[in-house]
Design a protein around this motif. Structure first.
Motif, mmCIF file in Angstrom:
data_model
loop_
_atom_site.group_PDB
_atom_site.id
_atom_site.type_symbol
_atom_site.label_atom_id
_atom_site.label_comp_id
_atom_site.label_asym_id
_atom_site.label_seq_id
_atom_site.Cartn_x
_atom_site.Cartn_y
_atom_site.Cartn_z
ATOM 1 N N GLU A 42 33.604 31.332 -17.264
ATOM 2 C CA GLU A 42 33.293 31.053 -15.880
ATOM 3 C C GLU A 42 31.801 31.490 -15.255
ATOM 4 O O GLU A 42 31.470 30.715 -14.543
ATOM 5 C CB GLU A 42 34.645 31.337 -15.169
ATOM 6 N N ARG A 45 28.945 29.567 -16.999
ATOM 7 C CA ARG A 45 28.998 28.268 -16.170
ATOM 8 C C ARG A 45 28.272 28.343 -14.803
ATOM 9 O O ARG A 45 27.655 27.437 -14.548
ATOM 10 C CB ARG A 45 30.370 27.542 -16.039
ATOM 11 N N ALA A 46 28.788 29.116 -14.005
ATOM 12 C CA ALA A 46 28.259 29.444 -12.810
ATOM 13 C C ALA A 46 26.721 29.760 -12.766
ATOM 14 O O ALA A 46 25.910 29.108 -11.954
ATOM 15 C CB ALA A 46 28.794 30.715 -12.151
ATOM 16 N N TYR A 48 24.701 28.813 -15.282
ATOM 17 C CA TYR A 48 24.007 27.374 -15.726
ATOM 18 C C TYR A 48 24.116 26.439 -14.527
ATOM 19 O O TYR A 48 23.220 25.411 -14.078
ATOM 20 C CB TYR A 48 24.784 26.815 -17.022
ATOM 21 N N HIS A 49 24.877 26.301 -13.402
ATOM 22 C CA HIS A 49 25.201 25.341 -12.640
ATOM 23 C C HIS A 49 23.952 25.925 -11.389
ATOM 24 O O HIS A 49 23.379 25.019 -11.027
ATOM 25 C CB HIS A 49 26.487 25.480 -11.773
ATOM 26 N N ALA A 50 23.925 27.223 -11.154
ATOM 27 C CA ALA A 50 22.865 27.663 -10.369
ATOM 28 C C ALA A 50 21.435 27.115 -10.812
ATOM 29 O O ALA A 50 20.672 26.577 -10.094
ATOM 30 C CB ALA A 50 22.960 29.182 -10.060
ATOM 31 N N ASN A 52 20.628 24.664 -12.846
ATOM 32 C CA ASN A 52 20.511 23.349 -12.491
ATOM 33 C C ASN A 52 20.338 22.756 -11.138
ATOM 34 O O ASN A 52 19.590 21.913 -10.851
ATOM 35 C CB ASN A 52 21.559 22.488 -13.320
ATOM 36 N N THR A 53 21.071 23.650 -10.151
ATOM 37 C CA THR A 53 20.759 23.370 -8.826
ATOM 38 C C THR A 53 19.536 23.590 -8.343
ATOM 39 O O THR A 53 18.692 22.898 -7.630
ATOM 40 C CB THR A 53 21.666 24.232 -7.939
#
Length: 189
Positions: A42, A45-46, A48-50, A52-53
């Motif tokens: 998790e 994932r957070a 990678y998400h940041a 990509n944001t």
């Protein structure tokens, strides 16, 4: 219409509660080692998400060939397709880190590396295959301005003393008005 949006909200809330309950069920049945792996996943994932944001869809982001979160050092390893981009991203690292923190993820730093030459060629080929045919864009609606509209724009920009700035602003206002007139004519307004 209002009833449908209420149903959508209720459905979304029901789905969210279902997901939350299922997550709780899975976590409660996991061993401590499994919980630790889940938490690490998790966290990654957070991160990678940041990333990509902040960098997804940007000029710099297009040159990224790979990412790997390094949980031991709380760093993000970023592979880039050229040495010049590796240097560029190294210079931007603090800006990117601050933006990722604003997106809710704090990391201690980045490690930027240049991808091997053969890997870059494969990635470039994949991008070409993925992109395919060029996108067709809709024509921009356009309609010429009347003499009265031209005079009104001239009056609006007349107080500007800098000739270059006055011409640039007049051009921008004219283009905006022409586009709006074309859009309104196209939509029948």
């Amino acid at each position: 219409m209002a009833k449908r949006s209420r149903q959508d909200r209720v459905g979304a809330a029901s789905f969210a509660s279902l997901v939350s309950a299922e997550r709780a069920r899975i976590v409660s049945g996991a061993t401590p080692e499994q919980r630790e792996r889940m938490a690490a996943a998790e966290r990654a994932r957070a991160v990678y998400h940041a990333w990509n944001t902040v960098c997804g869809g940007t000029r710099e982001g297009e040159h990224v060939t790979g990412l790997k979160f390094l949980p031991d050092t709380n760093e993000l390893l970023v592979y880039l397709d050229g040495a010049s981009w590796t240097q560029e991203m190294t210079m931007l690292r603090e800006i990117i880190r601050a933006r990722m923190e604003r997106a809710g993820v704090r990391i201690d730093g980045f490690v930027f590396r240049t991808s091997p030459e053969g890997y870059r060629a494969k990635q470039a080929q994949k991008r070409v295959e993925h992109v395919g045919a060029p996108r067709q864009t809709a024509p921009v609606p356009h309609e010429d301005l009347t003499a009265a509209e031209e005079r009104a724009i001239d009056a609006d920009v007349a107080p500007i003393g800098d000739d270059h700035l006055r011409k640039a602003l007049k051009s921008a206002i004219s283009a905006s008005m022409e586009w709006k007139k074309g859009r309104d004519a196209k939509n029948g307004a």
